[in-house]
Motif scaffolding. Structure first.
Motif, PDB file in Angstrom:
ATOM      1  N   GLU A 190      55.206  12.992  30.357  1.00 28.08           N
ATOM      2  CA  GLU A 190      56.511  12.503  29.500  1.00 28.08           C
ATOM      3  C   GLU A 190      56.824  13.169  28.333  1.00 28.08           C
ATOM      4  O   GLU A 190      57.824  13.681  27.966  1.00 28.08           O
ATOM      5  N   LEU A 191      55.812  13.854  27.557  1.00 34.38           N
ATOM      6  CA  LEU A 191      56.175  14.230  26.245  1.00 34.38           C
ATOM      7  C   LEU A 191      56.417  15.730  26.610  1.00 34.38           C
ATOM      8  O   LEU A 191      57.438  16.269  25.935  1.00 34.38           O
ATOM      9  N   VAL A 192      55.858  16.453  27.561  1.00 33.82           N
ATOM     10  CA  VAL A 192      56.183  17.920  28.041  1.00 33.82           C
ATOM     11  C   VAL A 192      57.646  17.855  28.609  1.00 33.82           C
ATOM     12  O   VAL A 192      58.544  18.674  28.142  1.00 33.82           O
ATOM     13  N   ASP A 193      57.921  16.827  29.487  1.00 33.67           N
ATOM     14  CA  ASP A 193      59.449  16.675  29.942  1.00 33.67           C
ATOM     15  C   ASP A 193      60.204  16.634  28.938  1.00 33.67           C
ATOM     16  O   ASP A 193      61.475  16.817  29.156  1.00 33.67           O
ATOM     17  N   GLY A 194      59.829  16.073  27.604  1.00 29.71           N
ATOM     18  CA  GLY A 194      60.893  15.671  26.832  1.00 29.71           C
ATOM     19  C   GLY A 194      61.223  16.997  25.468  1.00 29.71           C
ATOM     20  O   GLY A 194      61.930  16.558  24.884  1.00 29.71           O
ATOM     21  N   GLY A 195      60.491  17.972  26.081  1.00 26.58           N
ATOM     22  CA  GLY A 195      60.462  19.178  25.300  1.00 26.58           C
ATOM     23  C   GLY A 195      59.243  19.380  24.234  1.00 26.58           C
ATOM     24  O   GLY A 195      59.353  20.347  23.412  1.00 26.58           O
ATOM     25  N   MET A 196      58.134  18.692  24.452  1.00 25.97           N
ATOM     26  CA  MET A 196      57.092  18.998  23.502  1.00 25.97           C
ATOM     27  C   MET A 196      55.983  19.892  24.141  1.00 25.97           C
ATOM     28  O   MET A 196      55.847  19.725  25.175  1.00 25.97           O
ATOM     29  N   THR A 197      55.574  20.931  23.388  1.00 22.70           N
ATOM     30  CA  THR A 197      54.761  21.639  23.798  1.00 22.70           C
ATOM     31  C   THR A 197      53.274  21.064  23.285  1.00 22.70           C
ATOM     32  O   THR A 197      53.160  21.032  21.895  1.00 22.70           O
ATOM     33  N   LEU A 198      52.155  20.848  24.124  1.00 25.00           N
ATOM     34  CA  LEU A 198      51.010  20.358  23.664  1.00 25.00           C
ATOM     35  C   LEU A 198      49.927  21.587  23.792  1.00 25.00           C
ATOM     36  O   LEU A 198      49.722  22.129  24.623  1.00 25.00           O
ATOM     37  N   ILE A 199      49.125  21.534  22.519  1.00 27.57           N
ATOM     38  CA  ILE A 199      47.996  22.310  22.417  1.00 27.57           C
ATOM     39  C   ILE A 199      46.842  21.628  22.123  1.00 27.57           C
ATOM     40  O   ILE A 199      46.637  21.007  21.103  1.00 27.57           O
ATOM     41  N   LYS A 200      46.066  21.389  23.060  1.00 26.39           N
ATOM     42  CA  LYS A 200      44.815  20.657  23.089  1.00 26.39           C
ATOM     43  C   LYS A 200      43.638  21.435  22.852  1.00 26.39           C
ATOM     44  O   LYS A 200      43.194  22.175  23.633  1.00 26.39           O
ATOM     45  N   VAL A 201      42.997  21.053  21.597  1.00 25.09           N
ATOM     46  CA  VAL A 201      41.764  21.740  21.222  1.00 25.09           C
ATOM     47  C   VAL A 201      40.522  21.003  21.127  1.00 25.09           C
ATOM     48  O   VAL A 201      40.402  20.176  20.650  1.00 25.09           O
ATOM     49  N   ALA A 202      39.554  21.264  22.029  1.00 23.87           N
ATOM     50  CA  ALA A 202      38.368  20.578  22.201  1.00 23.87           C
ATOM     51  C   ALA A 202      37.465  21.495  21.237  1.00 23.87           C
ATOM     52  O   ALA A 202      36.996  22.294  21.736  1.00 23.87           O
ATOM     53  N   MET A 203      36.963  20.808  20.213  1.00 24.73           N
ATOM     54  CA  MET A 203      36.072  21.629  18.988  1.00 24.73           C
ATOM     55  C   MET A 203      34.748  21.390  19.428  1.00 24.73           C
ATOM     56  O   MET A 203      34.242  20.097  19.157  1.00 24.73           O
ATOM     57  N   PHE A 204      33.951  22.276  19.855  1.00 27.51           N
ATOM     58  CA  PHE A 204      32.205  21.999  20.019  1.00 27.51           C
ATOM     59  C   PHE A 204      31.520  22.566  19.060  1.00 27.51           C
ATOM     60  O   PHE A 204      31.778  23.852  18.732  1.00 27.51           O
ATOM     61  N   ILE A 205      30.670  21.755  18.755  1.00 24.34           N
ATOM     62  CA  ILE A 205      29.760  22.444  17.642  1.00 24.34           C
ATOM     63  C   ILE A 205      28.318  21.839  18.145  1.00 24.34           C
ATOM     64  O   ILE A 205      27.877  21.025  18.707  1.00 24.34           O
ATOM     65  N   SER A 206      27.331  22.774  17.775  1.00 28.39           N
ATOM     66  CA  SER A 206      25.620  22.396  18.244  1.00 28.39           C
ATOM     67  C   SER A 206      25.252  21.344  17.423  1.00 28.39           C
ATOM     68  O   SER A 206      25.732  21.084  16.131  1.00 28.39           O
ATOM     69  N   LEU A 207      24.127  20.507  17.862  1.00 29.43           N
ATOM     70  CA  LEU A 207      23.641  19.421  17.197  1.00 29.43           C
ATOM     71  C   LEU A 207      23.076  20.212  16.041  1.00 29.43           C
ATOM     72  O   LEU A 207      22.855  19.719  14.890  1.00 29.43           O
ATOM     73  N   ASP A 208      22.306  21.462  15.995  1.00 30.27           N
ATOM     74  CA  ASP A 208      21.668  21.802  14.680  1.00 30.27           C
ATOM     75  C   ASP A 208      22.737  22.367  13.757  1.00 30.27           C
ATOM     76  O   ASP A 208      22.695  22.185  12.648  1.00 30.27           O
ATOM     77  N   GLU A 209      23.971  22.799  14.091  1.00 29.04           N
ATOM     78  CA  GLU A 209      24.741  23.316  13.183  1.00 29.04           C
ATOM     79  C   GLU A 209      25.487  22.065  12.483  1.00 29.04           C
ATOM     80  O   GLU A 209      25.759  22.237  11.305  1.00 29.04           O
ATOM     81  N   GLN A 210      25.610  20.983  13.180  1.00 31.62           N
ATOM     82  CA  GLN A 210      26.249  19.735  12.723  1.00 31.62           C
ATOM     83  C   GLN A 210      25.236  19.470  11.605  1.00 31.62           C
ATOM     84  O   GLN A 210      25.600  18.821  10.470  1.00 31.62           O
ATOM     85  N   LYS A 211      23.723  19.237  12.046  1.00 34.57           N
ATOM     86  CA  LYS A 211      22.901  18.881  10.894  1.00 34.57           C
ATOM     87  C   LYS A 211      22.944  19.740   9.681  1.00 34.57           C
ATOM     88  O   LYS A 211      23.125  19.262   8.643  1.00 34.57           O
ATOM     89  N   LYS A 212      23.203  21.167   9.829  1.00 37.12           N
ATOM     90  CA  LYS A 212      23.418  21.845   8.656  1.00 37.12           C
ATOM     91  C   LYS A 212      24.568  21.459   7.925  1.00 37.12           C
ATOM     92  O   LYS A 212      24.511  21.458   6.716  1.00 37.12           O
ATOM     93  N   GLN A 213      25.748  21.327   8.485  1.00 38.82           N
ATOM     94  CA  GLN A 213      26.907  20.918   7.897  1.00 38.82           C
ATOM     95  C   GLN A 213      26.714  19.606   6.988  1.00 38.82           C
ATOM     96  O   GLN A 213      27.104  19.491   6.040  1.00 38.82           O
ATOM     97  N   LEU A 214      26.096  18.486   7.656  1.00 34.07           N
ATOM     98  CA  LEU A 214      26.073  17.417   7.098  1.00 34.07           C
ATOM     99  C   LEU A 214      24.997  17.454   5.940  1.00 34.07           C
ATOM    100  O   LEU A 214      25.202  16.985   4.686  1.00 34.07           O
ATOM    101  N   ALA A 215      23.974  18.208   5.890  1.00 31.80           N
ATOM    102  CA  ALA A 215      23.173  18.606   4.938  1.00 31.80           C
ATOM    103  C   ALA A 215      23.879  19.204   3.672  1.00 31.80           C
ATOM    104  O   ALA A 215      23.682  18.878   2.728  1.00 31.80           O
ATOM    105  N   GLU A 216      24.842  20.099   3.997  1.00 31.80           N
ATOM    106  CA  GLU A 216      25.436  20.742   2.876  1.00 31.80           C
ATOM    107  C   GLU A 216      26.373  19.763   2.100  1.00 31.80           C
ATOM    108  O   GLU A 216      26.407  19.614   0.773  1.00 31.80           O
ATOM    109  N   ARG A 217      26.834  18.748   2.864  1.00 31.95           N
ATOM    110  CA  ARG A 217      27.654  17.625   2.311  1.00 31.95           C
ATOM    111  C   ARG A 217      26.671  16.860   1.293  1.00 31.95           C
ATOM    112  O   ARG A 217      27.228  16.413   0.107  1.00 31.95           O
ATOM    113  N   LEU A 218      25.350  16.543   1.659  1.00 27.36           N
ATOM    114  CA  LEU A 218      24.578  15.772   0.870  1.00 27.36           C
ATOM    115  C   LEU A 218      24.046  16.754  -0.502  1.00 27.36           C
ATOM    116  O   LEU A 218      23.475  15.794  -1.335  1.00 27.36           O
TER     117      LEU A 218
END
Length: 281
Positions: free
Chosen positions: A165-193
């Motif tokens: 419905e959105l596309v037919d109404g003139g909207m362009t959708l860009i859907k981005v599935a962002m994937f991070i590894s479990l280890d990288e997430q741990k690193k990022q969370l540790a940096e926040r702490l």
């Protein structure tokens, strides 16, 4: 430093691809390194800003009803906020509508799950940005059994119809599935702490969610398989290297805007006459 092909060709989800096989350290299609990224990001961000202003100008001058919606979906610490700050932040905010979807309020829960989504859609001439989205209702809802399987199971088709419905109404959708590894997430969370300026980003519940990583992988797999369509495909972006994910999303936005074949709206007045009038004041 360049792309071997349009990023869409490298990043679009293809049926049969497995979430468990995604290389979150990869930089698909990009011939360059982190040291190249800053200069290229600046150059491409400037081009993105020009295209976004052109979209808004066409809306203001010509009543062009087209719009763009960027959907960012990923686990905590995947870099959604960085995309908003470093990519979307490079364009004029007057033409942007940003929404971060958190836990639904009581009012939102009293309505259909798409009710709050519809209220946040970008107006004509704007780029909308969803930090999380309607896909929470087939991800976290599924993982935590917040509604019966027969309820969330029917939402894939509802989402597809909604996006059609959105596309037919003139909207362009860009859907981005962002994937991070479990280890990288741990690193990022540790940096926040370790950083007082990032305590506000830390949520103790993120640790509990890490324990459910296999279930989230299953949920993301189903999301990609069931809702990547020809009119609104998913793009799978590896996010362990933030500089790459930001470049990739920048290029996906540019590609979408260039696909609209925009141009600057012509003057609807006599330019020379207005110059004379101005000079006389």
């Amino acid at each position: 430093m360049s792309w071997t092909h349009a990023p869409h060709d490298h990043l679009v989800y293809r049926q049969g691809d497995k979430v468990a096989d995604f290389d979150t350290d990869a930089t698909p299609g990009f011939k360059g390194s982190k040291s190249d990224a800053a200069q290229l990001q600046a150059e491409r961000s400037a081009h993105l800003a020009e295209l976004q202003e052109m979209l808004y100008a066409n809306y203001k001058a010509l009543d062009d009803s087209r719009s763009v919606l960027l959907v960012l979906q990923g686990m905590d610490a995947a870099g959604k906020g960085g995309i908003v700050k470093h990519v979307v932040g490079s364009v004029n905010p007057i033409g942007v509508r940003y929404t971060a979807f958190g836990k639904p309020t009581e009012e939102e829960l009293s309505h259909h799950f798409l009710w709050r989504i519809r209220r946040a859609l970008p107006p004509a001439g704007h780029i909308g940005v969803f930090d999380r989205s309607h896909y929470e209702d087939v991800l976290i809802v599924r993982v935590h059994n917040l509604v019966p399987p027969e309820v969330w199971g029917g939402r894939y088709d509802e989402i597809n119809a909604f996006e059609r419905e959105l596309v037919d109404g003139g909207m362009t959708l860009i859907k981005v599935a962002m994937f991070i590894s479990l280890d990288e997430q741990k690193k990022q969370l540790a940096e926040r702490l370790e950083d007082p300026t990032k305590y506000w980003k830390y949520n103790p519940g993120d640790i509990d969610e890490r324990m459910l990583w296999p279930k989230y992988q299953e949920a993301y797999q189903a999301m990609l398989e069931r809702t990547s369509t020809d009119y609104a495909p998913w793009h799978v972006v590896p996010c362990n290297k933030r500089w790459y994910s930001r470049l990739a999303v920048t290029e996906l936005l540019i590609e979408a805007l260039e696909g609209l074949r925009l141009s600057w709206p012509p003057a609807d007045f006599d330019i020379e006459a207005e110059k004379k009038r101005l000079a006389a004041t």
